[in-house]
Motif scaffolding. Structure first.
Motif, short mmCIF file in Angstrom:
data_model
loop_
_atom_site.label_atom_id
_atom_site.label_comp_id
_atom_site.label_asym_id
_atom_site.label_seq_id
_atom_site.Cartn_x
_atom_site.Cartn_y
_atom_site.Cartn_z
N LYS A 119 43.67 46.75 45.39
CA LYS A 119 44.24 45.97 44.29
C LYS A 119 43.18 45.19 43.53
O LYS A 119 42.07 44.97 44.02
CB LYS A 119 45.31 45.02 44.84
N CYS A 120 43.55 44.77 42.33
CA CYS A 120 42.68 43.98 41.45
C CYS A 120 43.09 42.51 41.58
O CYS A 120 44.17 42.12 41.14
CB CYS A 120 42.85 44.46 40.01
N VAL A 121 42.24 41.72 42.21
CA VAL A 121 42.54 40.31 42.47
C VAL A 121 41.79 39.44 41.44
O VAL A 121 40.59 39.61 41.24
CB VAL A 121 42.12 39.91 43.89
N VAL A 122 42.53 38.56 40.79
CA VAL A 122 41.95 37.68 39.77
C VAL A 122 41.77 36.28 40.35
O VAL A 122 42.72 35.70 40.91
CB VAL A 122 42.85 37.61 38.52
N VAL A 123 40.55 35.75 40.23
CA VAL A 123 40.23 34.44 40.81
C VAL A 123 39.57 33.56 39.77
O VAL A 123 38.68 34.01 39.04
CB VAL A 123 39.28 34.58 42.03
#
Length: 255
Positions: A119-123
């Motif tokens: 998955k693409c995790v945005v932080v």
């Protein structure tokens, strides 16, 4: 129209929210996506960006979605306390985090698992909307660096500007018209492999990774703004500024 076709399976929450959010953003913003192809088309990754407005998670989601990925945010746990809203956020794959709490370790584990699942995790490494007087990126917290070092995944920096014109930090009402230009420039993946290889993974190693992440984000913001950031990034602890809630409200008042 999406720049890339969406490949990931979307839950009911995405099918419900995407057309509503897109219509709202198209009616209130113009956007300029620069080098968005640097976002990996597939596989686990972390996107790290500066934080200038409560609305910029929506504009960032617009960027990520337009490039064929579903964004999975580390979101403050308060958003999950409402039963219906919490169910929606969980269905959308968002990850609750209790800031300044020992329970934040659970969010780290969930983020690592999400990356391993492709998955693409945005932080937001700053952890909150910038307190810098001129809106520049502040010093970063270690969460993004720790996830990157644990997983070895691509870390994609993004510098953004313009969302604060739609909704100023801690403003109660947005400025809807005329439409605001939101610009996001996506950098090339950061190489943290030399730090990931170091054992033991000391605080100094994690801090070096964090500093690299923030330096990359700041350089992109400089390009987007056409200006030079301060030589020293704003540090909330050194400045004695509260780290959560509205910094303009007196202690003891609701944020």
């Amino acid at each position: 129209m999406a720049v890339r076709k969406m490949q990931e399976k979307q839950s009911w929450a995405w099918h419900l929210a995407e057309p509503i959010v897109r219509a709202a953003l198209v009616s209130t913003t113009k956007h300029e996506w620069i080098d968005g192809d640097n976002i990996p088309a597939s596989g686990g990754c972390i996107i790290v960006l500066n934080h200038v407005s409560h609305v910029d998670p929506l504009t960032a989601a617009h960027l990520v979605y337009d490039h064929g990925r579903l964004p999975h945010y580390l979101a403050k746990s308060g958003l999950f306390r409402n039963k219906a809203l919490g169910a929606f956020f969980r269905a959308a794959g968002q990850i609750p985090v209790e800031r300044l709490s020992k329970n934040a370790a659970g969010a780290f584990d969930a983020a690592v698992e999400a990356v391993h699942d492709g998955k693409c995790v945005v932080v937001y490494p700053e952890g909150t909307i910038t307190r810098d007087p001129d809106g520049w990126p502040m010093t970063g917290k270690s969460g993004a660096a720790r996830i990157a070092l644990e997983t070895g995944c691509p870390v994609i920096p993004v510098g953004q500007w313009g969302a604060q014109q739609l909704l100023a930090p801690y403003a109660k009402k947005p400025d809807l018209y005329p439409r605001k230009l939101v610009t996001m420039k996506v950098g090339k993946p950061l190489d943290l492999s030399d730090l990931a290889a170091k054992e033991p993974r000391t605080l100094a190693v994690v801090q070096e990774a964090t500093d690299r992440i923030m330096a990359s984000i700041t350089a992109l913001v400089e390009e987007v703004r056409g200006a030079t950031a301060p030589a020293e990034r704003f540090d909330m602890k050194k400045a004695g500024v509260r780290q959560t809630g509205n910094p303009n409200k007196l202690p003891g008042k609701d944020a």
